[in-house]
Motif scaffolding. Structure first.
Motif, mmCIF file in Angstrom:
data_model
loop_
_atom_site.group_PDB
_atom_site.id
_atom_site.type_symbol
_atom_site.label_atom_id
_atom_site.label_comp_id
_atom_site.label_asym_id
_atom_site.label_seq_id
_atom_site.Cartn_x
_atom_site.Cartn_y
_atom_site.Cartn_z
ATOM 1 N N LEU A 153 0.839 -1.205 0.000
ATOM 2 C CA LEU A 153 0.000 0.000 0.000
ATOM 3 C C LEU A 153 0.874 1.254 0.000
ATOM 4 C CD1 LEU A 153 -2.767 1.390 0.220
ATOM 5 C CD2 LEU A 153 -2.572 1.150 2.700
ATOM 6 N N MET A 154 1.876 1.280 0.839
ATOM 7 C CA MET A 154 2.765 2.441 0.889
ATOM 8 C C MET A 154 3.624 2.529 -0.369
ATOM 9 S SD MET A 154 1.651 3.998 3.361
ATOM 10 C CE MET A 154 2.783 5.359 3.310
ATOM 11 N N GLY A 155 3.966 1.408 -0.956
ATOM 12 C CA GLY A 155 4.680 1.426 -2.227
ATOM 13 C C GLY A 155 3.829 2.067 -3.318
ATOM 14 N N ALA A 156 2.541 1.720 -3.344
ATOM 15 C CA ALA A 156 1.624 2.309 -4.331
ATOM 16 C C ALA A 156 1.518 3.817 -4.141
ATOM 17 C CB ALA A 156 0.250 1.655 -4.227
ATOM 18 N N LEU A 157 1.429 4.260 -2.897
ATOM 19 C CA LEU A 157 1.353 5.697 -2.619
ATOM 20 C C LEU A 157 2.653 6.408 -2.993
ATOM 21 C CD1 LEU A 157 -0.526 5.657 0.805
ATOM 22 C CD2 LEU A 157 -1.409 6.448 -1.397
ATOM 23 N N LEU A 158 3.771 5.793 -2.691
ATOM 24 C CA LEU A 158 5.064 6.393 -3.017
ATOM 25 C C LEU A 158 5.235 6.538 -4.526
ATOM 26 C CD1 LEU A 158 7.913 7.394 -2.276
ATOM 27 C CD2 LEU A 158 8.633 4.988 -2.260
ATOM 28 N N GLY A 159 4.997 5.464 -5.254
ATOM 29 C CA GLY A 159 5.168 5.513 -6.713
ATOM 30 C C GLY A 159 4.236 6.506 -7.369
ATOM 31 N N SER A 160 2.976 6.512 -6.962
ATOM 32 C CA SER A 160 2.000 7.447 -7.531
ATOM 33 C C SER A 160 2.368 8.889 -7.211
ATOM 34 C CB SER A 160 0.594 7.135 -7.000
ATOM 35 O OG SER A 160 0.191 5.848 -7.389
ATOM 36 N N SER A 161 2.793 9.132 -5.984
ATOM 37 C CA SER A 161 3.171 10.490 -5.573
ATOM 38 C C SER A 161 4.373 10.995 -6.360
ATOM 39 C CB SER A 161 3.508 10.529 -4.083
ATOM 40 O OG SER A 161 2.392 10.175 -3.316
ATOM 41 N N CYS A 162 5.360 10.143 -6.552
ATOM 42 C CA CYS A 162 6.551 10.549 -7.302
ATOM 43 C C CYS A 162 6.214 10.810 -8.768
ATOM 44 C CB CYS A 162 7.646 9.496 -7.177
ATOM 45 S SG CYS A 162 8.375 9.431 -5.517
ATOM 46 N N ALA A 163 5.326 10.010 -9.344
ATOM 47 C CA ALA A 163 4.913 10.237 -10.730
ATOM 48 C C ALA A 163 4.144 11.546 -10.849
ATOM 49 C CB ALA A 163 4.064 9.070 -11.227
ATOM 50 N N MET A 164 3.259 11.792 -9.904
ATOM 51 C CA MET A 164 2.492 13.041 -9.916
ATOM 52 C C MET A 164 3.436 14.242 -9.801
ATOM 53 S SD MET A 164 -0.568 14.323 -7.360
ATOM 54 C CE MET A 164 -1.253 12.688 -7.347
ATOM 55 N N MET A 165 4.422 14.121 -8.925
ATOM 56 C CA MET A 165 5.375 15.205 -8.754
ATOM 57 C C MET A 165 6.183 15.435 -10.036
ATOM 58 S SD MET A 165 8.711 15.436 -6.355
ATOM 59 C CE MET A 165 9.460 14.307 -7.496
ATOM 60 N N ALA A 166 6.642 14.358 -10.653
ATOM 61 C CA ALA A 166 7.439 14.494 -11.881
ATOM 62 C C ALA A 166 6.618 15.142 -12.995
ATOM 63 C CB ALA A 166 7.951 13.118 -12.323
ATOM 64 N N LEU A 167 5.369 14.752 -13.127
ATOM 65 C CA LEU A 167 4.506 15.341 -14.156
ATOM 66 C C LEU A 167 4.194 16.796 -13.857
ATOM 67 C CD1 LEU A 167 2.099 12.356 -14.756
ATOM 68 C CD2 LEU A 167 3.773 13.256 -16.370
ATOM 69 N N THR A 168 3.997 17.121 -12.601
ATOM 70 C CA THR A 168 3.695 18.499 -12.195
ATOM 71 C C THR A 168 4.879 19.414 -12.465
ATOM 72 O OG1 THR A 168 2.169 17.704 -10.506
ATOM 73 C CG2 THR A 168 2.970 19.949 -10.264
ATOM 74 N N MET A 169 6.090 18.886 -12.229
ATOM 75 C CA MET A 169 7.299 19.699 -12.428
ATOM 76 C C MET A 169 7.474 20.115 -13.877
ATOM 77 S SD MET A 169 9.962 17.873 -9.751
ATOM 78 C CE MET A 169 11.306 18.144 -10.853
ATOM 79 N N VAL A 170 7.027 19.283 -14.806
ATOM 80 C CA VAL A 170 7.183 19.624 -16.221
ATOM 81 C C VAL A 170 5.896 20.191 -16.815
ATOM 82 C CG1 VAL A 170 9.062 18.014 -16.628
ATOM 83 C CG2 VAL A 170 6.707 17.279 -16.999
ATOM 84 N N GLY A 171 4.879 20.334 -15.991
ATOM 85 C CA GLY A 171 3.654 20.977 -16.438
ATOM 86 C C GLY A 171 2.720 20.116 -17.267
ATOM 87 N N ILE A 172 2.734 18.814 -17.045
ATOM 88 C CA ILE A 172 1.822 17.920 -17.769
ATOM 89 C C ILE A 172 0.628 17.607 -16.883
ATOM 90 C CG2 ILE A 172 1.540 15.621 -18.748
ATOM 91 C CD1 ILE A 172 4.336 15.821 -19.827
#
Length: 172
Positions: A153-172
């Protein structure tokens, strides 16, 4: 600490429930195959495909996001130092040899949810499929006996959060 102990007790109970399923051999074999898809080399191949088709922004997003995800994963692993099921449960052995000592969070699950999130943005028509795959990666890690449910469960939250952050940083 009583709260953490009750979470751990529920985690162990859920883990044992998973281990008691019928068709254990079939589930274990399927889990091995599903888990292997999240070992990592497939992600590098995918990055090369993105690069080859001219999607260099996605290669950068994957690289930056995975760097943050892996660093966060390592900090959490070394910080929590939660032992794996086979190390703390009596008369239990996992069905595979894990790649490291500690179980929290699940790196396979984190990577799978990271990729599911990114691929859902790139190819949204297949979103359900990406998340079904990531979900099954998490389940496979439990059924192989190397993670407790909260690890995945925490792995799913970590991976999703990091993907969201990476996409947000580049404006997607």
């Amino acid at each position: 600490m009583p709260f953490l102990k009750s979470i751990h007790a529920l985690d162990v109970q859920t883990f044992y429930w998973c281990m008691a399923r019928k068709h254990r051999v079939l589930i274990t074999n399927m889990s091995r195959a599903i888990s292997k898809t999240a070992d990592g080399p497939l992600y590098a191949v995918l990055a090369m495909v993105f690069w080859y088709v001219g999607e260099t922004a996605w290669v950068i997003i994957m690289g930056a996001g995975f760097t943050v995800e892996r660093l966060s994963y390592l900090v959490l692993k070394k910080g929590f130092k939660r032992n794996r099921p086979a190390d703390i449960l009596d008369n239990f052995s996992s069905f595979i040899i894990p790649s490291d000592k500690f179980s929290f969070p699940s790196g396979h699950t984190s990577g799978a949810f990271f990729m599911a999130f990114l691929l859902s943005e790139w190819l949204p028509d297949f979103q359900i499929g990406w998340y079904v795959w990531a979900y099954h990666v998490g389940l496979s890690r439990i059924f192989l006996g190397v993670h407790f449910p909260t690890d995945t469960l925490m792995g799913a939250l970590l991976g999703s959060s990091c993907a969201m952050m990476a996409l947000t940083m580049v404006g997607i």
